[in-house]
Design a protein around this motif. Sequence first.
Motif, PDB file in Angstrom:
ATOM      1  N   ALA A 138     -34.675   2.176  77.479  1.00 31.86           N
ATOM      2  CA  ALA A 138     -33.258   2.116  77.881  1.00 31.86           C
ATOM      3  C   ALA A 138     -32.474   3.272  77.266  1.00 31.86           C
ATOM      4  N   ASP A 139     -31.508   3.764  78.005  1.00 26.71           N
ATOM      5  CA  ASP A 139     -30.570   4.760  77.465  1.00 26.71           C
ATOM      6  C   ASP A 139     -29.491   4.043  76.664  1.00 26.71           C
ATOM      7  N   ILE A 140     -29.061   4.651  75.563  1.00 31.70           N
ATOM      8  CA  ILE A 140     -27.975   4.101  74.756  1.00 31.70           C
ATOM      9  C   ILE A 140     -26.728   4.936  75.007  1.00 31.70           C
ATOM     10  N   TYR A 141     -25.638   4.269  75.367  1.00 29.46           N
ATOM     11  CA  TYR A 141     -24.363   4.927  75.618  1.00 29.46           C
ATOM     12  C   TYR A 141     -23.382   4.547  74.522  1.00 29.46           C
ATOM     13  N   VAL A 142     -22.735   5.563  73.934  1.00 24.36           N
ATOM     14  CA  VAL A 142     -21.832   5.302  72.823  1.00 24.36           C
ATOM     15  C   VAL A 142     -20.852   6.468  72.711  1.00 24.36           C
ATOM     16  N   ASN A 143     -19.693   6.203  72.148  1.00 26.63           N
ATOM     17  CA  ASN A 143     -18.715   7.272  71.928  1.00 26.63           C
ATOM     18  C   ASN A 143     -19.293   8.297  70.947  1.00 26.63           C
ATOM     19  N   PRO A 144     -19.227   9.589  71.253  1.00 26.74           N
ATOM     20  CA  PRO A 144     -19.814  10.594  70.354  1.00 26.74           C
ATOM     21  C   PRO A 144     -19.168  10.632  68.972  1.00 26.74           C
ATOM     22  N   LYS A 145     -17.945  10.102  68.855  1.00 25.60           N
ATOM     23  CA  LYS A 145     -17.285  10.083  67.539  1.00 25.60           C
ATOM     24  C   LYS A 145     -18.023   9.199  66.542  1.00 25.60           C
ATOM     25  N   VAL A 146     -18.864   8.280  67.013  1.00 26.50           N
ATOM     26  CA  VAL A 146     -19.600   7.396  66.106  1.00 26.50           C
ATOM     27  C   VAL A 146     -20.534   8.201  65.208  1.00 26.50           C
ATOM     28  N   TYR A 205     -29.510   8.559  66.356  1.00 26.78           N
ATOM     29  CA  TYR A 205     -30.556   8.396  67.367  1.00 26.78           C
ATOM     30  C   TYR A 205     -30.166   9.125  68.654  1.00 26.78           C
ATOM     31  N   ASN A 206     -31.136   9.315  69.536  1.00 27.41           N
ATOM     32  CA  ASN A 206     -30.859   9.929  70.831  1.00 27.41           C
ATOM     33  C   ASN A 206     -29.949   9.014  71.636  1.00 27.41           C
ATOM     34  N   HIS A 207     -28.933   9.589  72.259  1.00 34.41           N
ATOM     35  CA  HIS A 207     -27.963   8.764  72.979  1.00 34.41           C
ATOM     36  C   HIS A 207     -27.302   9.576  74.084  1.00 34.41           C
ATOM     37  N   GLN A 208     -26.622   8.851  74.954  1.00 36.28           N
ATOM     38  CA  GLN A 208     -25.808   9.465  75.994  1.00 36.28           C
ATOM     39  C   GLN A 208     -24.344   9.303  75.597  1.00 36.28           C
ATOM     40  N   PRO A 209     -23.632  10.391  75.304  1.00 37.08           N
ATOM     41  CA  PRO A 209     -22.238  10.268  74.886  1.00 37.08           C
ATOM     42  C   PRO A 209     -21.336   9.832  76.035  1.00 37.08           C
ATOM     43  N   MET A 210     -20.431   8.913  75.740  1.00 42.40           N
ATOM     44  CA  MET A 210     -19.464   8.476  76.751  1.00 42.40           C
ATOM     45  C   MET A 210     -18.065   8.569  76.171  1.00 42.40           C
ATOM     46  N   GLU A 211     -17.257   9.393  76.808  1.00 44.17           N
ATOM     47  CA  GLU A 211     -15.868   9.535  76.393  1.00 44.17           C
ATOM     48  C   GLU A 211     -14.964   8.919  77.467  1.00 44.17           C
ATOM     49  N   HIS A 212     -13.674   8.914  77.188  1.00 45.23           N
ATOM     50  CA  HIS A 212     -12.708   8.235  78.042  1.00 45.23           C
ATOM     51  C   HIS A 212     -12.851   8.664  79.505  1.00 45.23           C
ATOM     52  N   ALA A 249     -16.175   4.171  80.781  1.00 46.23           N
ATOM     53  CA  ALA A 249     -15.756   4.108  79.377  1.00 46.23           C
ATOM     54  C   ALA A 249     -14.239   4.218  79.256  1.00 46.23           C
ATOM     55  N   LEU A 250     -13.672   3.388  78.406  1.00 45.88           N
ATOM     56  CA  LEU A 250     -12.257   3.471  78.042  1.00 45.88           C
ATOM     57  C   LEU A 250     -12.203   3.651  76.520  1.00 45.88           C
ATOM     58  N   PHE A 251     -11.585   4.706  76.065  1.00 47.85           N
ATOM     59  CA  PHE A 251     -11.471   4.932  74.625  1.00 47.85           C
ATOM     60  C   PHE A 251     -10.377   4.021  74.080  1.00 47.85           C
ATOM     61  N   THR A 252     -10.757   3.091  73.211  1.00 50.65           N
ATOM     62  CA  THR A 252      -9.829   2.045  72.754  1.00 50.65           C
ATOM     63  C   THR A 252      -9.861   1.910  71.226  1.00 50.65           C
ATOM     64  N   PRO A 253      -9.451   2.951  70.493  1.00 48.70           N
ATOM     65  CA  PRO A 253      -9.477   2.878  69.026  1.00 48.70           C
ATOM     66  C   PRO A 253      -8.433   1.911  68.493  1.00 48.70           C
ATOM     67  N   GLY A 254      -8.640   1.472  67.260  1.00 48.69           N
ATOM     68  CA  GLY A 254      -7.706   0.547  66.598  1.00 48.69           C
ATOM     69  C   GLY A 254      -8.463  -0.309  65.610  1.00 48.69           C
ATOM     70  N   HIS A 255      -9.452  -1.038  66.098  1.00 47.50           N
ATOM     71  CA  HIS A 255     -10.367  -1.735  65.187  1.00 47.50           C
ATOM     72  C   HIS A 255     -11.215  -0.707  64.457  1.00 47.50           C
ATOM     73  N   SER A 256     -11.658   0.291  65.191  1.00 47.97           N
ATOM     74  CA  SER A 256     -12.376   1.422  64.612  1.00 47.97           C
ATOM     75  C   SER A 256     -11.879   2.687  65.310  1.00 47.97           C
ATOM     76  N   PRO A 257     -12.088   3.857  64.693  1.00 43.43           N
ATOM     77  CA  PRO A 257     -11.574   5.089  65.299  1.00 43.43           C
ATOM     78  C   PRO A 257     -12.475   5.643  66.392  1.00 43.43           C
ATOM     79  N   ASP A 258     -13.630   4.998  66.618  1.00 40.92           N
ATOM     80  CA  ASP A 258     -14.627   5.515  67.553  1.00 40.92           C
ATOM     81  C   ASP A 258     -15.003   4.462  68.596  1.00 40.92           C
ATOM     82  N   HIS A 259     -14.050   3.614  68.943  1.00 43.52           N
ATOM     83  CA  HIS A 259     -14.310   2.429  69.762  1.00 43.52           C
ATOM     84  C   HIS A 259     -14.141   2.700  71.245  1.00 43.52           C
TER      85      HIS A 259
END
Length: 446
Positions: free
Chosen positions: A72-80, A84-91, A104-114
């Motif tokens: 499986a591909d892992i998608y995560v905000n690059p700010k994290v 590991y190898n991943h596919q960056p997802m920004e707003h 992807a919707l960039f929704t920081p507040g709980h964390s800065p990379d959410h």
Amino acid sequence: MEVKQIYDKALAHGSYAIESNGQVALVDPGRDPQPYLDFAKERGGKIVAVFETHPHADFASSHLEFQKKHGADIYVNPKVGVAYNHQPMEHNDEVRVGKVTIKALFTPGHSPDHNSYLLIDEKGKESAVFTGDSLFVGDVGRPDLREGAGNIKVSKKELAGMMYDTLNAVFSELEEDVVVYPAHGAGSLCGKNMSDDLYSTIGREKKENWAFKLKEKEHFIDSYLEGQSFIPKYFPYEVELNRKGLEPLEESLNKVPHLSANDTLNEGVIIVDVRGQEKFKAGHLKGAINIPDGSEQDKFETWLGSIIDPNEKFYMVGDTNEELESAIRRAAKIAYETNIKGAALLAHRKLISDEPLNIEDFRQNPDKYTIVDIRNTSEVSEGKYFESAVNIPLSELRERAGEINGNKPVVVHCAGGYRSAAGASILSNALSTQVYDLSEAINNFK
């Protein structure tokens, strides 16, 4: 298309599996991959993607296992800043899964990379949003867990301001019938006022959630920062683990040493006894801490990670192999299986028993005892059960035991009896005086 919520009551953690046209995507999966594999099998699909909203503080994720073992591909905000190898997802970035789109919707507040993830169905309609720890039912994710942890260091006040902007510039812009699927429900330490409901809609949250009602930013920030609960010891550690990714669950569990009756437990190593408190009181190893693994409501994982430091090794003991297996698997949900120096059965080992408290003597003569209230500060602020009680929360008890007056017998209580079992066992090891667990009898004194 089908969306399934997979809910872990013990951690109040909601994760999700989405199937479309034979492809399955996961959002914020827990450590055990089996529920997600079962869903994929039932739907005749293949797990092709894992979407991480952020590096979680309260549980260990299986995202890397799905990448290594299932492709499986892992998608995560690059700010994290993951390892590991991943596919960056920004707003506003989008990914197709079967016939649906995940945006992807960039929704920081709980964390800065959410990130949150908006599900757009086969007809192009915005159907649901997976909000992670940003928007809960009736609440928003606390802003104080990422000070000093993670790739980006941000103050809780800065995060509070980000959350205000997220609510008003991102979530408020979604259609009111969009379903809200959060990563946590009531009982999680990631928020302070969550509903028992496990999902909602944007329209309902805009009407009922306190966070949408505060229109002035500084007022929102002040209210948001107020009254947050304690932070368990393992939370910052968990953020870093999830940024790196963990070993597959079964491979890690197979490395936990299982000791024979002849194996000696080394002195100075913590012993965690996972049996119920009555069995513990009837006979336990000297120096053991009682953290019972009973039901999903007992929060075993949270208290294990609050009492035991993430860098500490410990023995885990119980009466049966089934009991140990259950507790080891629960410890693995916060990646504490690697801390277990050995798992041992108590048969044929030398046990000591606890002296029971004379409830009537305590009722008639409470001044003869030092009373220790180990509830959280927020609980005590709502009212004390004994005016003379000293409040030291369970999560701080090992470090602050020296503050307790040991010239009198000590009675430990919490709100219902579960935590006092752990608290009394901690103080029995730390103090030279007699220590009693008031246990469920606290209900007669409220």
